[in-house]
Design an enzyme around this catalytic site. Structure first.
Site, short mmCIF file in Angstrom:
data_model
loop_
_atom_site.label_atom_id
_atom_site.label_comp_id
_atom_site.label_asym_id
_atom_site.label_seq_id
_atom_site.Cartn_x
_atom_site.Cartn_y
_atom_site.Cartn_z
N LYS A 1 104.79 41.95 106.93
CA LYS A 1 105.55 42.10 108.16
C LYS A 1 106.01 40.72 108.59
O LYS A 1 105.19 39.83 108.83
CB LYS A 1 104.70 42.74 109.25
CG LYS A 1 105.45 42.86 110.57
CD LYS A 1 104.68 43.66 111.59
CE LYS A 1 105.46 43.72 112.91
NZ LYS A 1 104.77 44.53 113.91
N ARG B 1 111.49 46.32 121.09
CA ARG B 1 110.79 45.73 122.24
C ARG B 1 111.47 46.12 123.54
O ARG B 1 110.80 46.24 124.57
CB ARG B 1 110.71 44.20 122.06
CG ARG B 1 109.83 43.82 120.86
CD ARG B 1 109.80 42.32 120.61
NE ARG B 1 109.10 42.00 119.35
CZ ARG B 1 109.06 40.78 118.82
NH1 ARG B 1 109.65 39.75 119.43
NH2 ARG B 1 108.43 40.57 117.69
N GLU C 1 99.11 38.96 100.68
CA GLU C 1 98.82 40.04 101.63
C GLU C 1 98.59 41.37 100.90
O GLU C 1 97.70 42.14 101.26
CB GLU C 1 99.98 40.19 102.63
CG GLU C 1 100.14 39.02 103.60
CD GLU C 1 99.09 38.99 104.71
OE1 GLU C 1 98.23 39.89 104.76
OE2 GLU C 1 99.13 38.05 105.52
N LYS D 1 108.36 45.20 106.06
CA LYS D 1 109.07 45.35 107.33
C LYS D 1 109.62 44.00 107.77
O LYS D 1 108.87 43.02 107.74
CB LYS D 1 108.10 45.88 108.37
CG LYS D 1 108.67 46.00 109.75
CD LYS D 1 107.59 46.40 110.70
CE LYS D 1 108.19 46.53 112.08
NZ LYS D 1 107.21 46.81 113.08
N SER E 1 114.40 48.76 114.13
CA SER E 1 115.31 49.03 115.25
C SER E 1 116.61 48.22 115.19
O SER E 1 117.68 48.76 115.45
CB SER E 1 114.58 48.75 116.57
OG SER E 1 114.11 47.41 116.61
C1 PBG Z 1 104.22 46.31 117.13
C2 PBG Z 1 105.38 46.80 116.33
C3 PBG Z 1 106.69 46.28 116.31
C4 PBG Z 1 107.44 47.15 115.54
C5 PBG Z 1 106.58 48.15 115.07
N1 PBG Z 1 105.30 47.92 115.57
C6 PBG Z 1 107.30 45.12 117.03
C7 PBG Z 1 106.74 43.78 116.88
O1 PBG Z 1 105.92 43.48 116.00
O2 PBG Z 1 107.13 42.95 117.71
C8 PBG Z 1 108.92 47.03 115.30
C9 PBG Z 1 109.65 48.28 114.91
C10 PBG Z 1 111.13 48.21 115.02
O3 PBG Z 1 111.73 47.17 115.33
O4 PBG Z 1 111.75 49.26 114.78
N2 PBG Z 1 103.27 45.55 116.51
#
Ligand code: PBG
Length: 323
Positions: A194, A204, A232, A247, A273
Site C-alpha cells: 500500500k 478521505r 512486504e 493499492k 477512489s
Molecule cells: C484506510 C484506507 C484508505 C483507503 C482504504 N483504506 C485511505 C488511506 O489509507 O488514507 C483508500 C481507498 C480509496 O482511496 O479508494 N486505511
C-alpha cells in the site's frame, strides 16, 4: 510473411476465441460507504455515482447488487467527529455503526462476502492509521488496537478481514488473535503493498478521515519502490495472509505483476477512489468513453495478474452489462 498476427484479429469471433483474460462479476469487490442515521443516501461530491448509506439503505443497495451477481462488499464507515479519539475505541465498540452494519448485512444476506477494513483512521481523532504519540506512529501498541478491531469484525460475521494500516507484523498478530478466539476460518486480505498515494483523496472526503497533521509516509510505501513490495509480500505470506493486495491499482500494475510472479497466493488490486474520480471527471467532460475506458482499466488488472478487483465501478459495469 509467414506470421501475420492480424489474422487473429480479423473478426469478433476470432478475437474472442483468442482473448487471454476475462473480467467477471466473480472477480469484483464493491466498496461501500456507511453513515449513521435512517434513510440516508448522500453522494460523495468527488465520486459521482458513489453514496454514503445508512444501514437500512445499505441493505437495499447490497440486495440490488446481489441481483446483478455482485456478491462481495468492502465496508467503510463515516464516523461522527465526536466519537473519534486517540485510540480509535469506536473501532471496536460493540454497538458502533460499523459492527451494526456488518451484522445487518450478514444476517440478511448470509451468502454475501463481507470484507472489513482494519485501520484506525476512520475512528482516530488524529486521522492516522496508528496511535500517534510524541511525533511518531507507534507500531506495536497499534497492533493491540488492530487485534481488537479484527476480532470484533469476526464476531460480527466478517468473511474477510483486510488490514489497511501498514503496521509491521499486523497480519501475524491478527491471525493469532483470530485463531485463539476460534475464528480460524476468517480470511485475511492484506494490504501488502500500500503506497503513500495522492489517489486516496476522494476516499478521505467520503469518510472525512484525512490525517489532521503530517502524512502517512512513515507507514505507507514510497511510490518509487518496487523491490520493497517483495519484502512486504514475503512477510505477509509467512504471517498467514490469504490474499495479497496492491493499492492503488492503475499506477502500480508492475507491482501486481511482480507479486503475481513471486507468490502462489491470489492477488487483489484496489482501483482506488482517485482513479475512479479521474475517469468520472473525464467522462462528465465528454473526454472519455465511459464503457470503453472502465472495461479497459478492469482488463488491465486481470492481465497484470489480479484475481480480485476492488472497484467503485463494480455495480455500474454489471448494471450496464459491460462485461
Ligand atoms: C484506510 C484506507 C484508505 C483507503 C482504504 N483504506 C485511505 C488511506 O489509507 O488514507 C483508500 C481507498 C480509496 O482511496 O479508494 N486505511
Amino acid at each position: 510473411m509467414l506470421q501475420r498476427p492480424r489474422r487473429n484479429r480479423k473478426s469478433e469471433v476470432i478475437r474472442q476465441m483468442v482473448q487471454e483474460t476475462h473480467v467477471s462479476a466473480a472477480n469484483l469487490i464493491f466498496p461501500l460507504f456507511i453513515v449513521e442515521g435512517e434513510n440516508q443516501k448522500t453522494e460523495v461530491s468527488s465520486m459521482p455515482g458513489i453514496f454514503r448509506y445508512s444501514v437500512d439503505n445499505l441493505l437495499r443497495e447490497v440486495e440490488s447488487c446481489m441481483k446483478l451477481g455482485l456478491n462481495s462488499f468492502d465496508l467503510f464507515p463515516n464516523i461522527d467527529e465526536a466519537l473519534k479519539d486517540k485510540y480509535a475505541t469506536e473501532g471496536h465498540r460493540d454497538e458502533s455503526l460499523y459492527l451494526r452494519a456488518i451484522r445487518a448485512v450478514k444476517n440478511e444476506f448470509p451468502e454475501s462476502c463481507v470484507v472489513t477494513d482494519v485501520a484506525m483512521d476512520p475512528y482516530s481523532s488524529d486521522g492516522h492509521d496508528g496511535i500517534f504519540e510524541n511525533g511518531e506512529i507507534l507500531n506495536d501498541e497499534t497492533l493491540e488496537v488492530l487485534g481488537k478491531m479484527a476480532l470484533a469484525h469476526a464476531q460480527s460475521g466478517a468473511d474477510i478481514i483486510a488490514p489497511s494500516d501498514m503496521m509491521d507484523g499486523r497480519v501475524g498478530y491478527i491471525r493469532k488473535v483470530l485463531d485463539d478466539a476460534g475464528y480460524a476460518g476468517v480470511s485475511i486480505m492484506s494490504y501488502t503493498a500500500k503506497y503513500a498515494s495522492a489517489f486516496y483523496g476522494p476516499f478521505r472526503d467520503a469518510l472525512n478521515s484525512a490525517p489532521k497533521f503530517g502524512d502517512k509516509k512513515t507507514y505507507q510505501m514510497n511510490p518509487a519502490n518496487q523491490r520493497e513490495a517483495l519484502i512486504e509480500a514475503a512477510l505477509d505470506e509467512a504471517e498467514g495472509a490469504d490474499f495479497l493486495m496492491v493499492k492503488p491499482g492503475l499506477p502500480y500494475l508492475d507491482v501486481i505483476k511482480l507479486l503475481k510472479d513471486n507468490t502462489e497466493l491470489p492477488i487483489a488490486a484496489y482501483n482506488v477512489s482517485g482513479e475512479y474520480a479521474m475517469i468520472k471527471a473525464a467522462v462528465q467532460n465528454g473526454w472519455l468513453n465511459e464503457q470503453r475506458s472502465v472495461t479497459e482499466v478492469l482488463a488491465s488488472f486481470r492481465r497484470a495478474g489480479a484475481s480480485a478487483i476492488l472497484t467503485y465501478h463494480a455495480k455500474e459495469v454489471l448494471l450496464n452489462k459491460w462485461l
